[in-house]
Scaffold this motif. Structure first.
Motif, PDB file in Angstrom:
ATOM      1  N   UNK A 182       0.829  -1.198   0.000  1.00 19.98           N
ATOM      2  CA  UNK A 182       0.000   0.000   0.000  1.00 19.98           C
ATOM      3  C   UNK A 182       0.866   1.252   0.000  1.00 19.98           C
ATOM      4  N   UNK A 183       0.251   2.395   0.290  1.00 15.78           N
ATOM      5  CA  UNK A 183       0.978   3.670   0.276  1.00 15.78           C
ATOM      6  C   UNK A 183       2.105   3.680   1.312  1.00 15.78           C
ATOM      7  N   UNK A 184       1.933   2.893   2.391  1.00 13.52           N
ATOM      8  CA  UNK A 184       2.966   2.819   3.443  1.00 13.52           C
ATOM      9  C   UNK A 184       4.280   2.261   2.892  1.00 13.52           C
ATOM     10  N   UNK A 185       4.201   1.449   1.826  1.00 12.64           N
ATOM     11  CA  UNK A 185       5.408   0.897   1.218  1.00 12.64           C
ATOM     12  C   UNK A 185       6.328   1.973   0.675  1.00 12.64           C
ATOM     13  N   UNK A 186       5.737   3.032   0.121  1.00  9.61           N
ATOM     14  CA  UNK A 186       6.531   4.142  -0.423  1.00  9.61           C
ATOM     15  C   UNK A 186       7.096   5.019   0.691  1.00  9.61           C
ATOM     16  N   UNK A 187       6.504   4.897   1.882  1.00 10.29           N
ATOM     17  CA  UNK A 187       6.940   5.732   3.005  1.00 10.29           C
ATOM     18  C   UNK A 187       7.726   4.936   4.046  1.00 10.29           C
ATOM     19  N   UNK A 188       8.304   3.817   3.616  1.00 15.49           N
ATOM     20  CA  UNK A 188       9.184   3.057   4.516  1.00 15.49           C
ATOM     21  C   UNK A 188      10.389   3.926   4.836  1.00 15.49           C
ATOM     22  N   UNK A 189      10.763   3.980   6.098  1.00 13.73           N
ATOM     23  CA  UNK A 189      11.897   4.826   6.488  1.00 13.73           C
ATOM     24  C   UNK A 189      11.511   6.275   6.715  1.00 13.73           C
ATOM     25  N   UNK A 190      10.202   6.542   6.865  1.00 19.76           N
ATOM     26  CA  UNK A 190       9.741   7.929   7.088  1.00 19.76           C
ATOM     27  C   UNK A 190      10.352   8.527   8.349  1.00 19.76           C
ATOM     28  N   UNK A 191      10.370   7.727   9.433  1.00 19.65           N
ATOM     29  CA  UNK A 191      10.936   8.221  10.697  1.00 19.65           C
ATOM     30  C   UNK A 191      12.402   8.580  10.555  1.00 19.65           C
ATOM     31  N   UNK A 192      13.162   7.709   9.859  1.00 21.20           N
ATOM     32  CA  UNK A 192      14.592   7.967   9.653  1.00 21.20           C
ATOM     33  C   UNK A 192      14.797   9.186   8.757  1.00 21.20           C
ATOM     34  N   UNK A 193      13.911   9.352   7.768  1.00 17.43           N
ATOM     35  CA  UNK A 193      14.012  10.529   6.882  1.00 17.43           C
ATOM     36  C   UNK A 193      13.767  11.805   7.669  1.00 17.43           C
ATOM     37  N   UNK A 194      12.772  11.766   8.566  1.00 23.64           N
ATOM     38  CA  UNK A 194      12.498  12.927   9.430  1.00 23.64           C
ATOM     39  C   UNK A 194      13.697  13.217  10.330  1.00 23.64           C
ATOM     40  N   UNK A 195      14.274  12.151  10.891  1.00 29.21           N
ATOM     41  CA  UNK A 195      15.423  12.320  11.797  1.00 29.21           C
ATOM     42  C   UNK A 195      16.655  12.837  11.059  1.00 29.21           C
ATOM     43  N   UNK A 196      16.690  12.666   9.741  1.00 30.58           N
ATOM     44  CA  UNK A 196      17.791  13.226   8.945  1.00 30.58           C
ATOM     45  C   UNK A 196      17.464  14.645   8.489  1.00 30.58           C
ATOM     46  N   UNK A 197      16.271  14.835   7.912  1.00 27.28           N
ATOM     47  CA  UNK A 197      15.959  16.101   7.237  1.00 27.28           C
ATOM     48  C   UNK A 197      15.604  17.248   8.171  1.00 27.28           C
ATOM     49  N   UNK A 198      14.963  16.920   9.300  1.00 26.53           N
ATOM     50  CA  UNK A 198      14.615  18.005  10.243  1.00 26.53           C
ATOM     51  C   UNK A 198      15.882  18.591  10.876  1.00 26.53           C
TER      52      UNK A 198
END
Length: 323
Positions: A182-198
């Motif tokens: 589902x759409x969650x598949x494209x957002x795997x690693x969202x938490x890590x991306x936030x922890x990098x980009x913020x």
């Protein structure tokens, strides 16, 4: 101030133009960064950035260095546009009282910008990483197959080149991920991306604004373009190196394919723990100099395009009345 009144369409166009130019220039280095970060101690294919690029050209050709570039070129425009426009929006909202922005408020504006951009960044990185790392996985399998063939000498030799798996495309990957997760598949690693980009934006935007201010002549409203470029390069590379540990974890988490004997991970903390245990603290700096080399010109170019006001000129020409 006049430069605060740049229209939203102009900000979006400037961010998009900068992203397209920047990605085209530095994408091969980004590919090397992904492959260096993904290789684990058991199967080291590349010893450095130059070694990675040379081996990539040898095995995949010149355009092998641009695997996944189409995804970036498609999505970098909205990503950079959102990041730059969001930062300006938050800075404007936080300076409504007419006071000069404090460092804390600059950091809050950067935090807001980093949070907004992950809407586009996460799926973009997810697809890009699969495409970039496919060559490393294929090369590793080929080496292992060749080793197996050598060890089988005297017996029935297996066919090494028998079935070369077809390289996936971005469209195919997107379809497969949506079908299976589902759409969650494209957002795997969202938490890590936030922890990098913020944290990246918290460091980058205030640092850039202050470096840019240092080079601004007292009599002028804007800094010269070379000052903006250098400020963007310095701030970008400093922020990139600062958040590289999170980038390593994010890259590992978003990689769906693993090489032989490579660890799998259940989440951010599990990944960080296994990297530390099996590869040592230095593994968190894998690809750091590649990332600095990617980000410095990327953000330098972005700030030059932004400050030169290329979009404003284009929009002005389009809005000029015809006789």
């Amino acid at each position: 101030m006049a430069d605060k009144q740049i229209s939203l369409p102009a900000k979006l166009i400037n961010g998009g133009i900068a992203g397209l130019i920047g990605v085209t220039c530095v994408f091969p280095i980004d590919l090397a960064k992904t492959r260096l970060q993904n290789q684990q101690n058991g199967q080291r294919m590349y010893s450095s950035m130059s070694d990675c690029l040379l081996k990539t050209i040898r095995s995949e050709g010149y355009f092998g260095m641009y695997r996944g570039a189409a995804v970036n070129l498609t999505l970098v425009t909205p990503e950079k546009a959102i990041k730059l426009a969001a930062n300006d929006f938050f800075r404007y909202q936080l300076s409504k009282d007419g006071q000069k922005l404090t460092l804390l408020k600059e950091m809050l504006a950067g935090c807001g910008a980093g949070t907004c951009q992950v809407i586009v960044t996460t799926p973009m990185e997810m697809l890009k990483i699969q495409l970039q790392d496919a060559g490393r996985i294929a090369a590793q399998k080929k080496i292992l197959a060749a080793q197996a063939q050598l060890s089988a000498q005297g017996g029935t030799q297996p066919s090494v080149e028998a079935a070369a798996a077809p390289r996936p495309t971005a469209t195919q990957l997107t379809r497969d991920l949506l079908r299976s997760r589902g759409i969650a598949g494209l957002y795997k690693g969202l938490g890590a991306t936030l922890l990098r980009d913020v944290p990246f934006s918290i460091v980058y935007f205030p640092l850039f604004a202050n470096l840019n201010q240092l080079g601004r002549p007292a009599s002028e409203e804007k800094s010269p373009f070379y000052v903006s470029f250098l400020a963007g390069c310095v701030a970008g590379s400093a922020a990139a190196v600062a958040v590289n540990p999170c980038d390593v974890v994010k890259t590992r988490l978003q990689s769906l394919q693993r090489g032989v004997n490579e660890d799998t991970y259940t989440g951010f903390l599990d990944c960080a723990r296994k990297i530390l245990r099996h590869e040592g603290p230095s593994a968190f700096l894998k690809g750091a100099y590649c990332r600095a080399l990617v980000i410095a010109p990327l953000f330098g170019i972005a700030q030059v395009v932004y400050f030169l006001g290329i979009a404003e000129t284009l929009l002005g020409l389009l809005q000029r009345p015809r006789h």
